[in-house]
Design a protein around this motif. Structure first.
Motif, PDB file in Angstrom:
ATOM      1  N   CYS A  93       0.762  -1.279  -0.172  1.00 19.66           N
ATOM      2  CA  CYS A  93       0.011   0.037  -0.076  1.00 19.66           C
ATOM      3  C   CYS A  93       0.931   1.353   0.091  1.00 19.66           C
ATOM      4  O   CYS A  93       0.405   2.290  -0.237  1.00 19.66           O
ATOM      5  N   GLY A  94       2.047   1.373   0.316  1.00 25.17           N
ATOM      6  CA  GLY A  94       2.884   2.478   0.144  1.00 25.17           C
ATOM      7  C   GLY A  94       2.489   3.593   1.289  1.00 25.17           C
ATOM      8  O   GLY A  94       2.408   3.031   2.377  1.00 25.17           O
ATOM      9  N   ASN A  95       2.434   4.626   0.884  1.00 24.12           N
ATOM     10  CA  ASN A  95       2.055   5.640   1.658  1.00 24.12           C
ATOM     11  C   ASN A  95       0.671   5.988   1.818  1.00 24.12           C
ATOM     12  O   ASN A  95      -0.036   6.721   2.262  1.00 24.12           O
ATOM     13  N   GLY A  96      -0.459   5.065   1.056  1.00 25.84           N
ATOM     14  CA  GLY A  96      -1.831   5.005   1.439  1.00 25.84           C
ATOM     15  C   GLY A  96      -2.553   6.003   0.573  1.00 25.84           C
ATOM     16  O   GLY A  96      -3.806   6.242   0.715  1.00 25.84           O
ATOM     17  N   GLU A  97      -1.920   6.535  -0.474  1.00 28.04           N
ATOM     18  CA  GLU A  97      -2.831   7.414  -1.557  1.00 28.04           C
ATOM     19  C   GLU A  97      -3.890   6.575  -2.261  1.00 28.04           C
ATOM     20  O   GLU A  97      -4.968   7.039  -2.310  1.00 28.04           O
ATOM     21  N   LEU A  98      -3.550   5.354  -2.747  1.00 29.66           N
ATOM     22  CA  LEU A  98      -4.484   4.367  -3.347  1.00 29.66           C
ATOM     23  C   LEU A  98      -5.499   3.908  -2.264  1.00 29.66           C
ATOM     24  O   LEU A  98      -6.780   3.634  -2.775  1.00 29.66           O
ATOM     25  N   THR A  99      -5.098   3.554  -1.380  1.00 27.36           N
ATOM     26  CA  THR A  99      -5.854   2.910   0.085  1.00 27.36           C
ATOM     27  C   THR A  99      -6.910   4.218   0.258  1.00 27.36           C
ATOM     28  O   THR A  99      -8.113   3.888   0.414  1.00 27.36           O
ATOM     29  N   ALA A 100      -6.423   5.285   0.396  1.00 31.93           N
ATOM     30  CA  ALA A 100      -7.696   6.286   0.647  1.00 31.93           C
ATOM     31  C   ALA A 100      -8.647   6.468  -0.366  1.00 31.93           C
ATOM     32  O   ALA A 100      -9.825   6.673   0.086  1.00 31.93           O
ATOM     33  N   ALA A 101      -8.134   6.212  -1.663  1.00 32.12           N
ATOM     34  CA  ALA A 101      -9.099   6.334  -2.832  1.00 32.12           C
ATOM     35  C   ALA A 101     -10.266   5.386  -2.804  1.00 32.12           C
ATOM     36  O   ALA A 101     -11.334   5.310  -3.075  1.00 32.12           O
ATOM     37  N   LEU A 102      -9.489   3.997  -2.432  1.00 31.89           N
ATOM     38  CA  LEU A 102     -10.413   2.739  -2.364  1.00 31.89           C
ATOM     39  C   LEU A 102     -11.353   2.795  -1.309  1.00 31.89           C
ATOM     40  O   LEU A 102     -12.263   2.206  -1.519  1.00 31.89           O
ATOM     41  N   SER A 103     -11.022   3.563  -0.100  1.00 30.00           N
ATOM     42  CA  SER A 103     -11.870   3.388   0.914  1.00 30.00           C
ATOM     43  C   SER A 103     -13.167   4.084   0.625  1.00 30.00           C
ATOM     44  O   SER A 103     -14.265   3.898   1.345  1.00 30.00           O
ATOM     45  N   GLU A 104     -13.314   4.963  -0.368  1.00 29.56           N
ATOM     46  CA  GLU A 104     -14.583   5.667  -0.765  1.00 29.56           C
ATOM     47  C   GLU A 104     -15.450   4.641  -1.548  1.00 29.56           C
ATOM     48  O   GLU A 104     -16.695   4.979  -1.637  1.00 29.56           O
ATOM     49  N   ILE A 150     -11.523  -2.669   3.971  1.00 27.47           N
ATOM     50  CA  ILE A 150      -9.867  -2.626   3.346  1.00 27.47           C
ATOM     51  C   ILE A 150      -9.133  -3.209   4.323  1.00 27.47           C
ATOM     52  O   ILE A 150      -9.022  -2.673   5.443  1.00 27.47           O
ATOM     53  N   THR A 151      -8.383  -4.303   3.651  1.00 27.71           N
ATOM     54  CA  THR A 151      -7.129  -4.820   4.570  1.00 27.71           C
ATOM     55  C   THR A 151      -6.081  -4.246   3.781  1.00 27.71           C
ATOM     56  O   THR A 151      -6.029  -4.712   2.487  1.00 27.71           O
ATOM     57  N   ALA A 152      -5.322  -3.437   4.091  1.00 28.65           N
ATOM     58  CA  ALA A 152      -3.932  -2.938   3.447  1.00 28.65           C
ATOM     59  C   ALA A 152      -2.791  -3.525   4.044  1.00 28.65           C
ATOM     60  O   ALA A 152      -2.727  -3.668   5.102  1.00 28.65           O
ATOM     61  N   SER A 153      -1.650  -3.764   3.222  1.00 27.89           N
ATOM     62  CA  SER A 153      -0.340  -4.033   4.109  1.00 27.89           C
ATOM     63  C   SER A 153       0.827  -3.729   3.144  1.00 27.89           C
ATOM     64  O   SER A 153       0.651  -3.396   1.817  1.00 27.89           O
ATOM     65  N   ASP A 154       2.014  -3.740   3.797  1.00 29.12           N
ATOM     66  CA  ASP A 154       3.287  -3.119   3.139  1.00 29.12           C
ATOM     67  C   ASP A 154       4.366  -4.096   4.174  1.00 29.12           C
ATOM     68  O   ASP A 154       3.952  -4.037   5.249  1.00 29.12           O
ATOM     69  N   VAL A 155       5.477  -4.315   3.361  1.00 27.82           N
ATOM     70  CA  VAL A 155       6.479  -4.653   4.064  1.00 27.82           C
ATOM     71  C   VAL A 155       7.451  -3.855   5.040  1.00 27.82           C
ATOM     72  O   VAL A 155       7.899  -4.212   5.822  1.00 27.82           O
ATOM     73  N   VAL A 157       3.629   1.570   6.484  1.00 28.04           N
ATOM     74  CA  VAL A 157       2.276   1.046   7.251  1.00 28.04           C
ATOM     75  C   VAL A 157       1.680   2.327   8.067  1.00 28.04           C
ATOM     76  O   VAL A 157       0.757   2.567   8.349  1.00 28.04           O
ATOM     77  N   ALA A 158       2.899   2.989   8.845  1.00 27.15           N
ATOM     78  CA  ALA A 158       2.634   4.194   9.676  1.00 27.15           C
ATOM     79  C   ALA A 158       2.044   5.267   8.679  1.00 27.15           C
ATOM     80  O   ALA A 158       0.928   6.069   9.170  1.00 27.15           O
ATOM     81  N   LEU A 159       2.546   5.646   7.640  1.00 25.60           N
ATOM     82  CA  LEU A 159       2.168   6.407   6.673  1.00 25.60           C
ATOM     83  C   LEU A 159       0.861   6.288   6.169  1.00 25.60           C
ATOM     84  O   LEU A 159      -0.017   7.159   6.129  1.00 25.60           O
ATOM     85  N   THR A 160       0.550   5.201   5.818  1.00 24.39           N
ATOM     86  CA  THR A 160      -1.073   4.529   5.564  1.00 24.39           C
ATOM     87  C   THR A 160      -1.896   4.807   6.605  1.00 24.39           C
ATOM     88  O   THR A 160      -3.108   5.463   6.225  1.00 24.39           O
ATOM     89  N   ARG A 161      -1.541   4.682   7.650  1.00 24.78           N
ATOM     90  CA  ARG A 161      -2.552   4.768   8.756  1.00 24.78           C
ATOM     91  C   ARG A 161      -2.666   6.316   9.031  1.00 24.78           C
ATOM     92  O   ARG A 161      -3.867   6.663   9.268  1.00 24.78           O
ATOM     93  N   ARG A 162      -1.586   7.189   8.989  1.00 22.96           N
ATOM     94  CA  ARG A 162      -1.959   8.474   9.012  1.00 22.96           C
ATOM     95  C   ARG A 162      -2.607   9.057   7.776  1.00 22.96           C
ATOM     96  O   ARG A 162      -3.553  10.028   8.009  1.00 22.96           O
TER      97      ARG A 162
END
Length: 203
Positions: free
Chosen positions: A49-60, A65-70, A75-80
């Motif tokens: 998920c990287g820094n969560g930009e796509l995650t935020a868009a998908l959340s709409e 959503i289950t997102a993950s990153d190595v 992970v902290a950036l996506t949560r933020r």
């Protein structure tokens, strides 16, 4: 690529590939979202998920959503990033630190989005990635792959070869194929019907 490599990238910058600022990235994200065959999903899985930009868009467009990153930093950036979306959407997103495809979750997903991730995998992991997607894809679900096509130093797998491996699976039916010089975007489903067929427009 090692966990340490990605951890260092995200510790040094919260947007190492400028996915927020670059029109290329904004446009690609919009094309991906427009290519999804359903308006809304019960449960989406987004690895890398990287820094969560796509995650935020998908959340709409998701109930959950289950997102993950190595990288723990990613992970902290996506949560933020998710905290900047409205409160209802924040409650739908769970972000985990995982090394994929080995630590793939066991739940069923009706959408799996793999964006700019698979070319970092060693060749031996590509069949496992496909197997994990097939095993956890709910009936009628869709798998999205979107990857940069041009050469770069960290690439371990060719983008066209990755997408061809998914396209060769008899369990998947390709419903979207978008090709550009820079990136490849494909969507498959385990249901062969097109969007128009689902809506009764086409026989």
């Amino acid at each position: 690529m090692s966990t340490a490599h990605f951890q260092q990238l995200y510790e040094q910058a919260d947007d190492p590939w400028q996915v927020r600022q670059r029109w290329y990235e904004q446009r690609k994200r919009s094309l991906l979202l427009a290519s999804l065959p359903a308006p809304r999903y019960r449960h989406i899985f987004e690895p890398a998920c990287g820094n969560g930009e796509l995650t935020a868009a998908l959340s709409e467009r998701a109930d959950r959503i289950t997102a993950s990153d190595v990288s723990p930093a990613a992970v902290a950036l996506t949560r933020r990033r998710i905290t900047t979306v409205n409160a209802r959407q924040v409650a739908t997103v769970e972000v985990q630190c995982q090394h994929l495809p080995g630590e793939w979750p066991s739940e069923q997903f009706d959408l799996i989005v793999i964006s700019e991730m698979a070319y970092y995998l060693p060749p031996a992991d590509l069949p496992l990635l496909l197997e994990r997607c097939l095993r956890t894809l709910a009936p009628g679900g869709a798998v999205v792959l979107c990857h940069w096509r041009r050469p770069f130093a960290d690439r371990l797998l060719d983008t066209d070869a990755i997408h061809a491996a998914f396209n060769a699976s008899p369990a998947l039916h390709r419903i979207v194929n978008h090709q550009e010089a820079d990136f490849l975007l494909d969507v498959w489903s385990n249901n062969p019907h097109s969007v128009a067929q689902h809506e009764g427009i086409s026989p």
